[in-house]
Design a protein around this motif. Structure first.
Motif, PDB file in Angstrom:
ATOM      1  N   PRO A 262       0.838  -1.171   0.205  1.00 29.28           N
ATOM      2  CA  PRO A 262       0.129   0.218  -0.030  1.00 29.28           C
ATOM      3  C   PRO A 262       0.975   1.374   0.081  1.00 29.28           C
ATOM      4  O   PRO A 262       1.850   1.409   0.664  1.00 29.28           O
ATOM      5  N   THR A 263       0.344   2.196  -0.640  1.00 32.36           N
ATOM      6  CA  THR A 263       1.056   3.583  -0.746  1.00 32.36           C
ATOM      7  C   THR A 263       0.070   4.871  -0.335  1.00 32.36           C
ATOM      8  O   THR A 263       0.387   5.798  -0.474  1.00 32.36           O
ATOM      9  N   ARG A 264      -1.173   4.049   0.001  1.00 34.06           N
ATOM     10  CA  ARG A 264      -2.197   5.231   0.234  1.00 34.06           C
ATOM     11  C   ARG A 264      -2.984   4.955   1.425  1.00 34.06           C
ATOM     12  O   ARG A 264      -2.871   3.741   1.863  1.00 34.06           O
ATOM     13  N   ARG A 265      -3.654   5.671   1.884  1.00 33.94           N
ATOM     14  CA  ARG A 265      -4.398   5.706   3.098  1.00 33.94           C
ATOM     15  C   ARG A 265      -5.842   5.658   2.892  1.00 33.94           C
ATOM     16  O   ARG A 265      -6.395   6.738   2.519  1.00 33.94           O
ATOM     17  N   LEU A 266      -6.661   4.758   2.758  1.00 37.82           N
ATOM     18  CA  LEU A 266      -7.853   4.457   2.262  1.00 37.82           C
ATOM     19  C   LEU A 266      -8.912   4.256   3.503  1.00 37.82           C
ATOM     20  O   LEU A 266      -8.457   3.555   4.648  1.00 37.82           O
ATOM     21  N   LEU A 267     -10.269   4.441   3.228  1.00 36.67           N
ATOM     22  CA  LEU A 267     -11.315   4.034   3.825  1.00 36.67           C
ATOM     23  C   LEU A 267     -12.344   3.482   3.256  1.00 36.67           C
ATOM     24  O   LEU A 267     -12.569   3.901   2.015  1.00 36.67           O
ATOM     25  N   THR A 268     -12.788   2.339   3.590  1.00 39.57           N
ATOM     26  CA  THR A 268     -13.695   1.524   2.706  1.00 39.57           C
ATOM     27  C   THR A 268     -14.984   1.074   3.567  1.00 39.57           C
ATOM     28  O   THR A 268     -14.594   0.687   4.798  1.00 39.57           O
ATOM     29  N   LEU A 269     -16.050   1.634   3.055  1.00 40.82           N
ATOM     30  CA  LEU A 269     -17.436   1.363   3.890  1.00 40.82           C
ATOM     31  C   LEU A 269     -18.135   0.294   3.138  1.00 40.82           C
ATOM     32  O   LEU A 269     -18.287   0.329   1.856  1.00 40.82           O
ATOM     33  N   THR A 270     -18.719  -0.839   3.975  1.00 40.15           N
ATOM     34  CA  THR A 270     -19.548  -1.728   3.456  1.00 40.15           C
ATOM     35  C   THR A 270     -20.710  -1.787   4.057  1.00 40.15           C
ATOM     36  O   THR A 270     -20.921  -1.738   5.284  1.00 40.15           O
ATOM     37  N   THR A 271     -21.999  -2.166   3.094  1.00 42.43           N
ATOM     38  CA  THR A 271     -23.328  -2.358   3.641  1.00 42.43           C
ATOM     39  C   THR A 271     -24.000  -3.272   2.704  1.00 42.43           C
ATOM     40  O   THR A 271     -23.488  -3.563   1.632  1.00 42.43           O
ATOM     41  N   CYS A 272     -25.188  -3.555   3.183  1.00 40.33           N
ATOM     42  CA  CYS A 272     -25.981  -4.548   2.364  1.00 40.33           C
ATOM     43  C   CYS A 272     -26.522  -3.788   1.349  1.00 40.33           C
ATOM     44  O   CYS A 272     -26.743  -2.440   1.039  1.00 40.33           O
ATOM     45  N   HIS A 273     -26.763  -4.557   0.260  1.00 37.79           N
ATOM     46  CA  HIS A 273     -27.389  -3.998  -1.076  1.00 37.79           C
ATOM     47  C   HIS A 273     -28.103  -5.291  -1.895  1.00 37.79           C
ATOM     48  O   HIS A 273     -27.500  -6.358  -2.076  1.00 37.79           O
ATOM     49  N   PRO A 274     -29.238  -4.801  -2.560  1.00 39.64           N
ATOM     50  CA  PRO A 274     -30.202  -3.453  -2.444  1.00 39.64           C
ATOM     51  C   PRO A 274     -30.784  -3.417  -1.042  1.00 39.64           C
ATOM     52  O   PRO A 274     -30.460  -4.450  -0.217  1.00 39.64           O
ATOM     53  N   PRO A 275     -31.319  -2.388  -0.648  1.00 43.98           N
ATOM     54  CA  PRO A 275     -31.913  -2.079   0.663  1.00 43.98           C
ATOM     55  C   PRO A 275     -32.962  -3.520   0.888  1.00 43.98           C
ATOM     56  O   PRO A 275     -33.565  -3.773  -0.125  1.00 43.98           O
ATOM     57  N   PHE A 276     -32.956  -3.899   2.325  1.00 49.36           N
ATOM     58  CA  PHE A 276     -33.904  -4.820   2.619  1.00 49.36           C
ATOM     59  C   PHE A 276     -33.504  -6.186   2.188  1.00 49.36           C
ATOM     60  O   PHE A 276     -34.470  -6.964   2.305  1.00 49.36           O
ATOM     61  N   THR A 277     -32.374  -6.291   1.580  1.00 49.65           N
ATOM     62  CA  THR A 277     -31.797  -7.639   1.487  1.00 49.65           C
ATOM     63  C   THR A 277     -30.528  -7.854   1.746  1.00 49.65           C
ATOM     64  O   THR A 277     -29.714  -6.823   2.246  1.00 49.65           O
ATOM     65  N   THR A 278     -29.905  -8.947   1.968  1.00 47.04           N
ATOM     66  CA  THR A 278     -28.509  -9.166   1.995  1.00 47.04           C
ATOM     67  C   THR A 278     -27.776 -10.119   1.020  1.00 47.04           C
ATOM     68  O   THR A 278     -26.852 -10.696   0.970  1.00 47.04           O
ATOM     69  N   ASP A 279     -28.225  -9.797  -0.336  1.00 51.41           N
ATOM     70  CA  ASP A 279     -27.989 -10.501  -1.535  1.00 51.41           C
ATOM     71  C   ASP A 279     -26.430 -10.213  -1.902  1.00 51.41           C
ATOM     72  O   ASP A 279     -25.766 -10.757  -2.381  1.00 51.41           O
ATOM     73  N   LEU A 280     -26.160  -8.787  -1.713  1.00 48.18           N
ATOM     74  CA  LEU A 280     -24.961  -8.059  -2.247  1.00 48.18           C
ATOM     75  C   LEU A 280     -24.569  -7.270  -1.244  1.00 48.18           C
ATOM     76  O   LEU A 280     -25.080  -7.167  -0.304  1.00 48.18           O
ATOM     77  N   ARG A 281     -23.420  -6.527  -1.550  1.00 56.03           N
ATOM     78  CA  ARG A 281     -22.846  -5.494  -0.586  1.00 56.03           C
ATOM     79  C   ARG A 281     -22.488  -4.510  -1.436  1.00 56.03           C
ATOM     80  O   ARG A 281     -21.846  -4.361  -2.603  1.00 56.03           O
ATOM     81  N   MET A 282     -22.621  -3.289  -1.048  1.00 55.24           N
ATOM     82  CA  MET A 282     -22.295  -2.012  -1.521  1.00 55.24           C
ATOM     83  C   MET A 282     -21.026  -1.539  -0.936  1.00 55.24           C
ATOM     84  O   MET A 282     -21.087  -1.563   0.306  1.00 55.24           O
ATOM     85  N   VAL A 283     -19.966  -1.051  -1.757  1.00 54.72           N
ATOM     86  CA  VAL A 283     -18.684  -0.744  -0.936  1.00 54.72           C
ATOM     87  C   VAL A 283     -18.229   0.571  -1.711  1.00 54.72           C
ATOM     88  O   VAL A 283     -18.356   0.795  -2.887  1.00 54.72           O
ATOM     89  N   VAL A 284     -17.876   1.505  -0.579  1.00 55.45           N
ATOM     90  CA  VAL A 284     -17.296   2.634  -1.072  1.00 55.45           C
ATOM     91  C   VAL A 284     -15.877   2.883  -0.627  1.00 55.45           C
ATOM     92  O   VAL A 284     -15.618   2.612   0.600  1.00 55.45           O
ATOM     93  N   HIS A 285     -15.210   3.449  -1.527  1.00 56.47           N
ATOM     94  CA  HIS A 285     -13.642   3.474  -1.136  1.00 56.47           C
ATOM     95  C   HIS A 285     -13.369   5.161  -1.143  1.00 56.47           C
ATOM     96  O   HIS A 285     -13.743   5.831  -2.043  1.00 56.47           O
TER      97      HIS A 285
END
Length: 315
Positions: A262-285
């Protein structure tokens, strides 16, 4: 003889109709009750969680404002400063630092992958999967250097895009006992704020405060602010992706590349997607852009909410 048979057939039809009508009414009633229970569950858990999280944030900020004991000396980027301990080993200037010297070299790996939640239908938003342990052995997620993060609330996340008063506490771990109460959990084994690599956070999408309900609103130009005892770290939005729950690669120090240094300082947020399901994960970097040490003025965009969160509005 025909009339009795006709009467019996008519009575049978009436009985069948009554049974079917009664069954339909029962099913309809059950459906309405389930909808009401779901609405109550969402409303009540969010209401209770919002109050508990606001209280935790205020208590934590006041504690940081009133004492500096335990704070770690940091660099301009907010990374814990190391000093030679006389033996040639790098040591963090904090109690218990001896146990945290591991993974000093770039690319050092953990013995296990980040602990993850269960994805139990409540929208835990964590990434997990059978391949997680192998990913770690292949260079996936190094242990974060520096002193261990507190077992209680050790950080507060501010995201202006989520609302002018958005301030949510962060604790270590992504199991339900953390996400259902504190709100935001830090993936064990991912980096701590200020370090090169990737700070991984998980949160519910719709229940228990719905801390990441508006995550799909994040886009270019948006910022997130992560406050710890050491100061406030500013992170700038970089990208959004959708992955399966087994997408552990998003938590690598270099997301998607298990072998990269790594050469950068990152923050990654994860949550369920679509809303009201647990099928996938939305990930924001997001990527760290600046750091403001504790004891100085918070960044302008969150200055007011930091004061409100601490109960210092108007002081």
């Amino acid at each position: 003889m025909a009339k009795p048979r006709g009467a019996a057939a008519s009575a049978a039809r009436r009985a069948t109709s009554t049974i079917l009508r009664g069954g339909a009414e029962l099913l309809l009633t059950a459906g309405v009750l389930m909808l009401l229970f779901t609405a109550w569950h969402l409303w009540w858990t969010n209401l209770a969680a919002d109050e508990a999280q606001a209280s935790a944030v205020a208590e934590t900020v006041r504690e940081w404002s009133g004492q500096d004991d335990g704070a770690v000396e940091t660099s301009a980027a907010g990374e814990p400063i190391r000093a030679e301990d006389g033996t040639g080993a790098a040591a963090v200037r904090a109690p218990g630092a001896e146990e945290a010297i591991r993974a000093e070299a770039p690319g050092a790996t953990a013995e296990a992958a980040p602990e993850t939640g269960t994805g139990n239908g409540a929208g835990s938003g964590t990434v997990q999967g059978p391949g997680a342990e192998q990913a770690a052995r292949d260079g996936g997620v190094p242990q974060a250097a520096g002193p261990a993060l507190d077992s209680g609330v050790w950080g507060i996340l501010y995201v202006p895009r989520f609302g002018p008063d958005y301030a949510k506490p962060i604790a270590e771990g992504v199991d339900p006992d953390v996400l259902d109460s504190v709100g935001i959990g830090h993936y064990p084994g991912t980096q701590r704020p200020g370090q090169l690599g990737n700070v991984g956070l998980a949160g519910h999408r719709q229940t228990h405060g719905g801390v990441f309900w508006h995550m799909d609103r994040l886009g270019p130009g948006d910022r997130a602010y992560l406050q710890t005892r050491e100061g406030v770290y500013t992170y700038v939005y970089r990208s959004t992706e959708i992955v399966p729950p087994s997408g552990i690669q998003v938590l690598y120090p270099v997301p998607g590349d298990s072998g990269a240094v790594p050469t950068r300082r990152l923050l990654t947020l994860t949550t369920c997607h679509p809303p009201f399901t647990t099928d996938l994960r939305m990930v924001v970097h997001l990527e760290q852009g600046s750091f403001v040490p504790a004891g100085t003025t918070a960044p302008p965009e969150v200055r007011d909410v930091v004061r409100r969160a601490a109960g210092l509005e108007g002081a």
